[in-house]
Write a protein that holds these residues in place. Structure first.
Motif, PDB file in Angstrom:
ATOM      1  N   VAL A  30       1.764   9.073  -2.667  1.00 26.31           N
ATOM      2  CA  VAL A  30       2.483   7.625  -2.410  1.00 26.31           C
ATOM      3  C   VAL A  30       1.798   6.508  -2.762  1.00 26.31           C
ATOM      4  N   GLN A  31       2.539   5.633  -2.853  1.00 28.28           N
ATOM      5  CA  GLN A  31       1.748   4.230  -2.958  1.00 28.28           C
ATOM      6  C   GLN A  31       2.776   2.904  -2.818  1.00 28.28           C
ATOM      7  N   LEU A  32       2.749   1.729  -1.780  1.00 29.25           N
ATOM      8  CA  LEU A  32       3.279   1.099  -1.035  1.00 29.25           C
ATOM      9  C   LEU A  32       2.183  -0.215  -1.037  1.00 29.25           C
ATOM     10  N   VAL A  33       3.060  -1.455  -1.937  1.00 31.82           N
ATOM     11  CA  VAL A  33       2.575  -2.382  -2.243  1.00 31.82           C
ATOM     12  C   VAL A  33       3.109  -3.641  -2.041  1.00 31.82           C
ATOM     13  N   GLU A  34       2.231  -4.376  -0.753  1.00 32.27           N
ATOM     14  CA  GLU A  34       2.965  -6.022  -0.412  1.00 32.27           C
ATOM     15  C   GLU A  34       2.606  -6.681  -1.590  1.00 32.27           C
ATOM     16  N   SER A  80       6.788   4.017  -4.040  1.00 34.18           N
ATOM     17  CA  SER A  80       7.252   5.396  -5.100  1.00 34.18           C
ATOM     18  C   SER A  80       5.824   5.989  -4.152  1.00 34.18           C
ATOM     19  N   GLY A  81       6.610   7.237  -4.816  1.00 30.83           N
ATOM     20  CA  GLY A  81       5.541   8.493  -4.252  1.00 30.83           C
ATOM     21  C   GLY A  81       6.440   9.564  -3.452  1.00 30.83           C
ATOM     22  N   PHE A  82       7.338   9.471  -2.694  1.00 31.34           N
ATOM     23  CA  PHE A  82       7.882  10.295  -1.970  1.00 31.34           C
ATOM     24  C   PHE A  82       9.250   9.666  -1.509  1.00 31.34           C
ATOM     25  N   ALA A 111      17.672   2.502  -2.682  1.00 29.01           N
ATOM     26  CA  ALA A 111      18.347   2.544  -3.798  1.00 29.01           C
ATOM     27  C   ALA A 111      16.592   1.615  -4.587  1.00 29.01           C
ATOM     28  N   GLN A 112      16.258   0.853  -3.873  1.00 28.56           N
ATOM     29  CA  GLN A 112      15.108   0.626  -4.762  1.00 28.56           C
ATOM     30  C   GLN A 112      14.455   0.542  -4.223  1.00 28.56           C
ATOM     31  N   ASN A 113      13.921   1.393  -2.772  1.00 29.88           N
ATOM     32  CA  ASN A 113      12.491   2.199  -2.555  1.00 29.88           C
ATOM     33  C   ASN A 113      11.980   0.682  -2.171  1.00 29.88           C
ATOM     34  N   THR A 114      12.000  -0.392  -1.042  1.00 26.56           N
ATOM     35  CA  THR A 114      12.066  -1.781  -0.901  1.00 26.56           C
ATOM     36  C   THR A 114      11.940  -1.815   0.380  1.00 26.56           C
ATOM     37  N   ALA A 135       3.814  -0.178   5.886  1.00 26.18           N
ATOM     38  CA  ALA A 135       3.090   1.455   6.395  1.00 26.18           C
ATOM     39  C   ALA A 135       4.801   2.654   6.378  1.00 26.18           C
ATOM     40  N   ALA A 136       4.064   3.852   5.947  1.00 22.13           N
ATOM     41  CA  ALA A 136       5.652   4.922   6.118  1.00 22.13           C
ATOM     42  C   ALA A 136       4.812   6.101   7.001  1.00 22.13           C
TER      43      ALA A 136
END
Length: 124
Positions: A1-5, A24-26, A73-76, A95-96
């Motif tokens: 799992v990656q979250l980039v702000e 990404s990653g989920f 669609a863009q995972n954003t 956060a997710a």
């Protein structure tokens, strides 16, 4: 799992900023996504969350000023912040909650995946 702000920065009271979070990653479309913030010396607080079907929730302090949205669609994930106030100054975190299409209350303990944060500073 990656979250980039991204998208943080400095602004003046009354101005606007837009934050983004690339995920990404989920399975993004099946996750509850949220924005939290933490000011120095204060606890991390929920700002806004959005479920898989685009149902938003907001903290009372940002209602009418901030808008959370997601692009599956863009995972954003996005946070549009308008009419900024000095008290909005904080580190903002994406956060997710994985596998939870509907969102729980905005308590940090309910969210297991976090980004590194992006600083928002608002001057008067």
């Amino acid at each position: 799992v990656q979250l980039v702000e991204s998208g943080g920065g400095s602004g003046q009271a009354g101005g606007s900023l837009r934050l983004s979070c690339a995920a990404s990653g989920f399975t993004y479309s099946r996750a509850c996504m949220a924005w939290f913030r933490q000011a120095p010396g204060k606890e991390r607080e929920g700002v806004a969350s959005i479920s898989y079907d685009n149902t938003p929730r907001y903290a009372d302090s940002v209602k009418g000023r901030f808008t959370i949205s997601r692009d599956n669609a863009q995972n954003t994930l996005y946070l549009q912040m308008n009419n900024l106030k000095p008290e909005d100054t904080a580190m903002y975190y994406c956060a997710a909650r994985l596998g939870a299409p509907s969102c729980p209350p905005m308590w940090a303990a309910f969210f297991g995946s976090w980004g590194q944060g992006t600083q928002v500073t608002v001057s008067s």
